[in-house]
Scaffold this motif. Sequence first.
Motif, PDB file in Angstrom:
ATOM      1  N   ASN A 157       0.867  -1.233  -0.025  1.00 33.71           N
ATOM      2  CA  ASN A 157       0.009  -0.128  -0.015  1.00 33.71           C
ATOM      3  C   ASN A 157       0.919   1.248   0.040  1.00 33.71           C
ATOM      4  O   ASN A 157       0.544   2.276  -0.759  1.00 33.71           O
ATOM      5  CB  ASN A 157      -1.021   0.083   1.368  1.00 33.71           C
ATOM      6  N   LEU A 158       1.825   1.174   0.953  1.00 32.78           N
ATOM      7  CA  LEU A 158       2.784   2.441   0.979  1.00 32.78           C
ATOM      8  C   LEU A 158       3.559   2.536  -0.462  1.00 32.78           C
ATOM      9  O   LEU A 158       3.721   3.523  -1.112  1.00 32.78           O
ATOM     10  CB  LEU A 158       3.813   2.117   1.912  1.00 32.78           C
ATOM     11  N   SER A 159       3.947   1.594  -1.199  1.00 32.95           N
ATOM     12  CA  SER A 159       4.521   1.677  -2.582  1.00 32.95           C
ATOM     13  C   SER A 159       3.315   2.227  -3.591  1.00 32.95           C
ATOM     14  O   SER A 159       3.744   3.083  -4.374  1.00 32.95           O
ATOM     15  CB  SER A 159       4.994   0.242  -3.112  1.00 32.95           C
ATOM     16  N   LEU A 160       2.334   1.839  -3.397  1.00 24.08           N
ATOM     17  CA  LEU A 160       1.267   2.222  -4.275  1.00 24.08           C
ATOM     18  C   LEU A 160       1.071   3.780  -3.918  1.00 24.08           C
ATOM     19  O   LEU A 160       0.929   4.676  -4.905  1.00 24.08           O
ATOM     20  CB  LEU A 160       0.049   1.892  -3.996  1.00 24.08           C
ATOM     21  N   LEU A 161       1.088   4.248  -2.902  1.00 21.58           N
ATOM     22  CA  LEU A 161       0.888   5.797  -2.265  1.00 21.58           C
ATOM     23  C   LEU A 161       1.905   6.511  -3.094  1.00 21.58           C
ATOM     24  O   LEU A 161       1.855   7.539  -3.661  1.00 21.58           O
ATOM     25  CB  LEU A 161       0.956   5.878  -0.879  1.00 21.58           C
ATOM     26  N   VAL A 162       3.391   6.021  -3.006  1.00 13.90           N
ATOM     27  CA  VAL A 162       4.600   6.760  -3.483  1.00 13.90           C
ATOM     28  C   VAL A 162       4.546   6.796  -5.138  1.00 13.90           C
ATOM     29  O   VAL A 162       4.669   7.757  -5.565  1.00 13.90           O
ATOM     30  CB  VAL A 162       5.771   6.025  -2.967  1.00 13.90           C
ATOM     31  N   LEU A 163       3.995   5.475  -5.673  1.00 17.21           N
ATOM     32  CA  LEU A 163       3.748   5.491  -7.069  1.00 17.21           C
ATOM     33  C   LEU A 163       2.817   6.627  -7.571  1.00 17.21           C
ATOM     34  O   LEU A 163       3.034   7.227  -8.519  1.00 17.21           O
ATOM     35  CB  LEU A 163       3.563   3.973  -7.378  1.00 17.21           C
TER      36      LEU A 163
END
Length: 159
Positions: A5-11
């Motif tokens: 989820n955090l990677s999706l946020l950054v992406l």
Amino acid sequence: MIPINLSLLVLAYFFMEFVAWSNHKYIMHGFLWKWHKDHHLKDWQVSLPEKTEEWKFEKNDRFFIVYALPAMVLMVLGFMYTYDYLVFISIGISLYGITYFVVHDIIIHKRLNVPFLFKNHNFYTRAIVRAHTAHHWPQNKTDFHNYGLLVFPIRFFKP
Ligand SMILES: [Zn+2]
Ligand SMILES: [Zn+2]
């Protein structure tokens, strides 16, 4: 699932820079120029940063609503159907929107008086201002091709 989820946020955040760049280049300076034009009214008359009218909305501000809508829809759907990842993508889009407002509308154009944001600039924020100045106040034809906000040609790092 937090790391995903955090990677999706950054992406989502960085993807929005691409969205902002391409919309700025192909839509705002294209068929929706009529909305964006008033943001460029004072180009060639006054150099940046204090060039847009203070305390007054521009037609250009409509784009904030345009960008906020998908974030709101994703947020609502995410909570309604407990799709966490939609909520995180929505937060990434929203954080980019906040960054855009703080950097473009406050730091660069000084539309709100937030003195602490006007000083203590580092080499990156100085480059951002320089790069956006080149968009409004081009010294030559290549300068005008700078449509991004956070990502721009490396030459703007040099004073
Ligand atoms: Zn523009
Ligand atoms: Zn601007």
